[in-house]
Scaffold this active site. Structure first.
Site, PDB file in Angstrom:
ATOM      1  N   GLU A   1       0.843  -1.208   0.000  1.00 16.71           N
ATOM      2  CA  GLU A   1       0.000   0.000   0.000  1.00 16.71           C
ATOM      3  C   GLU A   1       0.880   1.261   0.000  1.00 16.71           C
ATOM      4  O   GLU A   1       0.546   2.265  -0.632  1.00 16.71           O
ATOM      5  CB  GLU A   1      -0.924  -0.035   1.225  1.00 16.71           C
ATOM      6  CG  GLU A   1      -1.749   1.217   1.488  1.00 16.71           C
ATOM      7  CD  GLU A   1      -2.715   1.599   0.370  1.00 16.71           C
ATOM      8  OE1 GLU A   1      -3.090   0.731  -0.431  1.00 16.71           O
ATOM      9  OE2 GLU A   1      -3.081   2.791   0.291  1.00 16.71           O
TER      10      GLU A   1
ATOM     11  N   THR B   1      -4.361   8.483  -3.927  1.00 19.22           N
ATOM     12  CA  THR B   1      -4.249   8.614  -2.470  1.00 19.22           C
ATOM     13  C   THR B   1      -3.052   9.495  -2.110  1.00 19.22           C
ATOM     14  O   THR B   1      -3.145  10.343  -1.222  1.00 19.22           O
ATOM     15  CB  THR B   1      -4.112   7.217  -1.825  1.00 19.22           C
ATOM     16  OG1 THR B   1      -5.254   6.447  -2.197  1.00 19.22           O
ATOM     17  CG2 THR B   1      -4.034   7.292  -0.321  1.00 19.22           C
TER      18      THR B   1
END
Ligand SMILES: Nc1ncnc2c1ncn2[C@@H]1O[C@H](COP(=O)(O)OP(=O)(O)O)[C@@H](O)[C@H]1O
Ligand SMILES: N[C@@H](CCOP(=O)(O)O)C(=O)O
Length: 307
Positions: free
Chosen positions: A128, A181
């Site tokens: 991530e 993000t």
């Protein structure tokens, strides 16, 4: 067992007041992945369908998390990974976390399950971090544990499973614009005012209590974000209109899903969730932006082995 196919679910991270710590798992949206043992040592991404993403393991979140686990487990064989993406990258419903968590979940099963879900979250967090430039687990943990999760700490990693009221549903609208993000994090302030922090931790505490006690009224009164939403909502067209329409149609509350652009609403009962879906579709139907909507029960199970 030498090969398995899994369903790797989408997630809603943050849940309004719980930036970087709270998340829940969705049922009706997710990717599929095939993980296979191979004689050749290493991690190989051999197929990607749905979206154009890198095949090099070091550049794909699924590969980075897989490598982190592979270096720890040191098996005398390798793994091939196939990714069938349904979740658009940059959607805010955990496209990157589904891949980062899916590869390590599948490998763990093929290895005989030596790692628990917290250890898998640790490896997935490494993947991530490639996408978001930050190690957070609020989108990964719900995919691995299912239900609602609270990341109490990332170092050391400590994840708490929070009970889900039986009749709680999520309605999601995904406007087809991409918000990375990493970019949505870069616009956030480094410091927050004490008065906002007080509001926020009161809401996190009361949301958790509402989930534990099936108190839909308390959940409703807790779904507020004084810190992140004021900055990120500017990136999402018609954000406030969606919130108002969802509330008027009976939602408990709405917020930015993960880093956006998706917007989630929590609803008591599937009928309410479907009414909210119709109401928010009308908001975007009058715009030039394409969108998808979903209604999902909270997925208590998380990852699923399909065969
Ligand atoms: N397997 C993968 N799945 C999704 N995104 C990936 C993957 N591997 C690398 N990426 C990169 O991660 C970014 C998307 O992640 P992110 O911005 O966190 O979106 P989301 O909020 O949908 O997870 C894109 O730049 C994409 O190229
Ligand atoms: N807490 C993170 C969560 C990002 O979730 P995603 O679904 O957008 O990947 C953040 O808000 O930055």
């Amino acid at each position: 067992m030498n090969e398995l196919r899994i369903f790797s679910p989408a997630t809603v991270a943050n849940v309004s007041c719980g930036f970087d710590v709270l998340g829940f798992c969705l049922d009706s949206i997710g990717d599929e992945m095939v993980i296979r043992k191979t004689d050749k040592k290493g991690i190989f991404i051999t197929k990607i369908e749905g979206y154009d993403l890198p095949f090099e393991a070091e550049k794909n979140v699924a590969g980075v998390s897989a490598l982190a686990m592979y270096e720890d487990a040191k098996p005398d064989f390798g793994f091939e990974i196939e990714i069938y993406k349904n979740i658009k990258p940059g959607s805010g419903v955990g496209s990157s976390s589904a891949s980062a968590a899916g590869s390590v979940f599948g490998m763990n099963v093929l290895l005989g399950r030596p790692y628990n879900n917290t250890e898998l979250s640790y490896f997935a967090m490494k993947g991530e971090a490639l996408a978001s430039q930050s190690e957070h687990a609020d989108n990964i943990a719900p995919a691995l544990f299912g239900g609602f999760t609270l990341v109490k700490s990332v170092s050391p990693l400590e994840i708490l499973e929070i009970p889900t009221p039986n009749n709680l549903y999520a309605t999601i609208i995904h406007p087809q614009i991409e918000i990375k993000t990493s970019e949505a994090r870069a616009i956030l302030p480094k410091e927050v005012a004490l008065k906002d922090a007080i509001l926020q931790w009161a809401n996190v505490g009361s949301l958790i209590h509402g989930l534990h006690t099936n108190n839909y009224g308390l959940i409703e009164r807790s779904l507020h974000d004084a810190i992140v939403e004021p900055h990120r909502s500017k990136l999402i067209p018609l954000y406030n209109d969606v919130k108002v329409a969802a509330k008027t149609a009976g939602a408990l509350g709405s917020g930015i899903s993960g880093s956006g652009p998706s917007i989630f609403s929590l609803c008591e009962g599937i009928e309410n969730a479907k009414k909210v879906e119709q109401a928010i579709r009308k908001v975007y139907a009058n715009s030039a932006i394409e969108f998808d909507t979903y209604v999902s029960k909270i997925n208590a199970e998380g990852m699923k082995i399909l065969n």
